[in-house]
Design an enzyme around this catalytic site. Structure first.
Site, PDB file in Angstrom:
ATOM      1  N   ASP A 127      27.827  22.747   5.473  1.00 39.40           N
ATOM      2  CA  ASP A 127      27.248  24.086   5.404  1.00 39.40           C
ATOM      3  C   ASP A 127      27.533  24.873   6.679  1.00 39.40           C
ATOM      4  O   ASP A 127      27.791  26.074   6.637  1.00 39.40           O
ATOM      5  CB  ASP A 127      25.737  23.989   5.189  1.00 39.40           C
ATOM      6  CG  ASP A 127      25.369  23.510   3.798  1.00 39.40           C
ATOM      7  OD1 ASP A 127      26.269  23.025   3.097  1.00 39.40           O
ATOM      8  OD2 ASP A 127      24.206  23.620   3.416  1.00 39.40           O
ATOM      9  N   GLU A 159      23.881  30.461   1.352  1.00 37.56           N
ATOM     10  CA  GLU A 159      22.829  30.613   2.352  1.00 37.56           C
ATOM     11  C   GLU A 159      23.146  31.788   3.271  1.00 37.56           C
ATOM     12  O   GLU A 159      24.290  31.960   3.700  1.00 37.56           O
ATOM     13  CB  GLU A 159      22.693  29.337   3.184  1.00 37.56           C
ATOM     14  CG  GLU A 159      22.190  28.162   2.388  1.00 37.56           C
ATOM     15  CD  GLU A 159      22.098  26.887   3.193  1.00 37.56           C
ATOM     16  OE1 GLU A 159      21.501  25.929   2.690  1.00 37.56           O
ATOM     17  OE2 GLU A 159      22.631  26.848   4.324  1.00 37.56           O
ATOM     18  N   LYS A 205      23.225  18.570   1.365  1.00 38.68           N
ATOM     19  CA  LYS A 205      23.163  18.285  -0.073  1.00 38.68           C
ATOM     20  C   LYS A 205      23.290  16.802  -0.379  1.00 38.68           C
ATOM     21  O   LYS A 205      23.101  16.391  -1.528  1.00 38.68           O
ATOM     22  CB  LYS A 205      24.254  19.070  -0.814  1.00 38.68           C
ATOM     23  CG  LYS A 205      24.245  20.567  -0.544  1.00 38.68           C
ATOM     24  CD  LYS A 205      22.889  21.190  -0.721  1.00 38.68           C
ATOM     25  CE  LYS A 205      22.853  22.624  -0.244  1.00 38.68           C
ATOM     26  NZ  LYS A 205      23.097  22.807   1.189  1.00 38.68           N
ATOM     27  N   SER A 233      19.479  29.168   4.955  1.00 36.11           N
ATOM     28  CA  SER A 233      19.635  27.918   5.680  1.00 36.11           C
ATOM     29  C   SER A 233      18.286  27.465   6.199  1.00 36.11           C
ATOM     30  O   SER A 233      17.383  28.272   6.438  1.00 36.11           O
ATOM     31  CB  SER A 233      20.593  28.125   6.855  1.00 36.11           C
ATOM     32  OG  SER A 233      20.469  27.090   7.800  1.00 36.11           O
TER      33      SER A 233
END
Length: 558
Positions: free
Chosen positions: A80, A445, A123, A471
């Site tokens: 991310d 995000e 995740k 986030s």
């Protein structure tokens, strides 16, 4: 005890199957041992996962030592932090499903008796939990560990420090040289992002639900105790297989309520709402947004952790970790003591030797009667902008109420450009839409815009709402997961620049202040947008995914 793997190891008709297994190291005696999958999320893509292979090898050895047969296979990860603010971030939430599907597929295809899943980035945790719930074979999760804080001039840094520095640079608060110094020092080594961001939040939730070992969710990735915890996890899993302790024995309604309470107490990520809804769906447990709000009303924020607080997760670990937080909640009657863990203990038994009060020589974990906030920080807001609900993170702000003019953007990129060119002002309500599960697709995000707002000193003066996500590093007056989303005709699609919008976390309200007749007029003119992708992973995901209010799952209609 009849092993599930006997379907591939026993009987003359399974001679070809055994031949294949002999080629990967099985001997005669091994065919009567439990076959245990090691779902290894190792990757050099991200510091979150770079250390996982070492842990997987430790698990492999420990499983053999405890008379099991390990079979290692890989799962993917998406960083991310690296994909943030780009088209690549559309794949982040999608990767949760890919991870879950891959673990389920590998374990069920090979008739494995249990699974030890190892993950690091955001995740990985919910992906593994979805798979464990679906398969319902004995399983345990091993968290790769949190990163230690970066240091610059005596200040603790995290990856969010770099995102905020971008906003500080554009508003003239720091020089480019200072930005580069922050960039070089904020991530010092292996491990998941160091604050109570999404990875650490979800590892804490898993520990609270009993599917990982006590204290394991807050350990530093590079510390020796992480290796010992991994070895112990293998031993515990072997015992769970013998005792037939399965995930759905642990993932009860009360266990989810315990997890939500812990998420509130540690000041965790909004993403926990989305992921716990999804895990509950896979577990056959009825869980709704309303239950998060009910728990928020009675559970205080006990931990002073970044992004809005002072400390990082390794500090929480030193102060007693999740067991200490849970013991405080247990003493206050806020978690269920009878829920069981993978070690076949009740929560009460697990916490028996944990002090009722946090250590007096620290202020990472506060006493129950002296919390950081008296109520939880994740508020569920509803109103004409979110009839199904939305999730507001209200930590780090003094007044969680704002009414102001809308500034509407159709994408994260357009919004970030406006922020960095100082087009956003005090009192504005920034709206980023068409970033939901379907509309993104993938529900990106919005860390880059929110961090830029904070970096410019507007964190308490501007609200940001979106049908996308935030986030775990985000803080300020932010409202995400707005449902129904714009792409399916939610009222967020009808907002226009200048509309008055109210965000009120006290009254749990999010609304556009215009007449119902005007909303109906705009709806009559609304045209459903064409899909952004007609093939591939994102096209398939947009076709299958549910509302964020249901966890953004892809098997809702099965």
């Amino acid at each position: 005890m009849k092993l599930r793997s006997s379907a591939i190891t026993q009987g003359v008709q399974r001679s070809p199957n055994r031949a294949m297994l002999r080629a990967v190291g099985f001997e005669d005696d091994d065919f009567n041992k439990p076959i245990i999958g090691i779902a290894n999320g190792y990757s050099t893509i991200t510091p979150c996962n770079i250390g996982l292979n070492d842990l997987a090898k430790q698990a492999e050895k420990a499983i053999k030592d405890w008379d099991g047969m390990p079979q290692m296979f890989g799962t993917i990860t998406v960083s991310d932090g690296i994909s943030m603010g780009t088209e690549g971030m559309k794949y982040s939430l999608v990767s949760r499903e890919v991870i879950a599907d891959s673990i389920e597929t590998a374990c069920n295809a090979q008739s494995m008796d249990g699974v030890l899943a190892i993950g690091g980035c955001d995740k990985n945790m919910p992906g593994a939990m979805l798979a464990m719930a679906r398969m319902n074979i004995p399983g345990i999760f091993v968290y790769g560990g949190t990163i230690k804080p970066g240091k610059l001039n005596g200040e603790d840094l995290t990856v969010v420090s770099a995102f905020e520095a971008v906003g500080q640079l554009t508003s003239g608060k720091i020089t480019k040289e200072k930005l580069i110094e922050v960039e070089k020092h904020c991530i010092p080594g292996a491990g998941s992002c160091g604050g109570m961001f999404t990875a650490n939040t979800m590892s804490a939730a898993i520990e609270a639900m009993g599917l990982s070992l006590p204290h394991s969710s807050t350990m530093a990735a590079e510390d020796q105790e992480k290796i010992k915890s991994t070895q112990k996890s293998a031993e515990v899993l072997i015992k769970a297989i013998k005792e037939n302790i399965r995930p759905l024995d642990l993932l009860t309604k009360q266990a989810f309520e315990n997890a939500i309470s812990v998420v509130m107490a540690v000041g965790g990520s909004t993403n926990a709402v989305l992921h716990l809804l999804a895990i509950a769906h896979s577990s056959g447990v009825e869980l709704s947004l309303d239950e998060f709000e009910k728990i928020r009303q009675r559970v205080p924020v006990l931990c002073d952790l970044k992004p809005s607080g002072k400390y990082v997760t390794v500090d929480l670990h030193k102060a007693g970790g999740i067991p200490q937080v849970m013991k405080i909640l247990l003493e206050a009657g806020l978690i269920n003591e009878n829920c069981r863990t993978i070690e076949n203990k009740t929560i009460k038994e697990m916490l028996l030797d944990v002090p009722a009060e946090p250590p007096s020589d620290q202020d990472v974990i506060r006493p129950f009667d002296s919390p950081v906030y008296k109520k939880g920080h994740l508020a569920i807001l509803k109103g004409n902008l979110a009839t199904e609900g939305s999730v507001a993170k209200i930590s780090g702000i003094k007044e969680p109420i704002l009414t102001g003019p809308a500034k509407v953007f159709e994408s994260e990129e357009d919004c970030l450009k406006a922020i960095l060119t100082e087009q956003i002002h005090s009192g504005d309500v920034v709206v980023i839409r068409n970033e939901g599960p379907v509309g993104g697709p993938g529900m990106r995000e919005m860390l880059a815009p929110t961090s830029a707002i904070v970096g410019q000193g507007l964190g308490e003066k501007v609200a940001l709402i979106t049908d996308g996500r935030f986030s775990g590093g985000t803080y300020g007056l932010v409202v995400g997961h707005v449902a129904p989303e714009a792409a399916v005709g939610g009222n967020i699609a009808l907002i226009q620049d200048g509309d008055s919008i109210t965000v009120d976390a006290i009254q749990k309200l999010i609304q556009v202040n215009i007449e119902e007749a005007e909303l109906k007029r705009r709806r009559s003119l609304w045209v459903k947008p064409k899909p952004k992708y007609n093939s591939g992973v994102l096209g398939k995901y947009a076709t299958l995914v549910s509302s964020s209010s249901k966890g953004a799952v892809t098997d809702q209609n099965c």
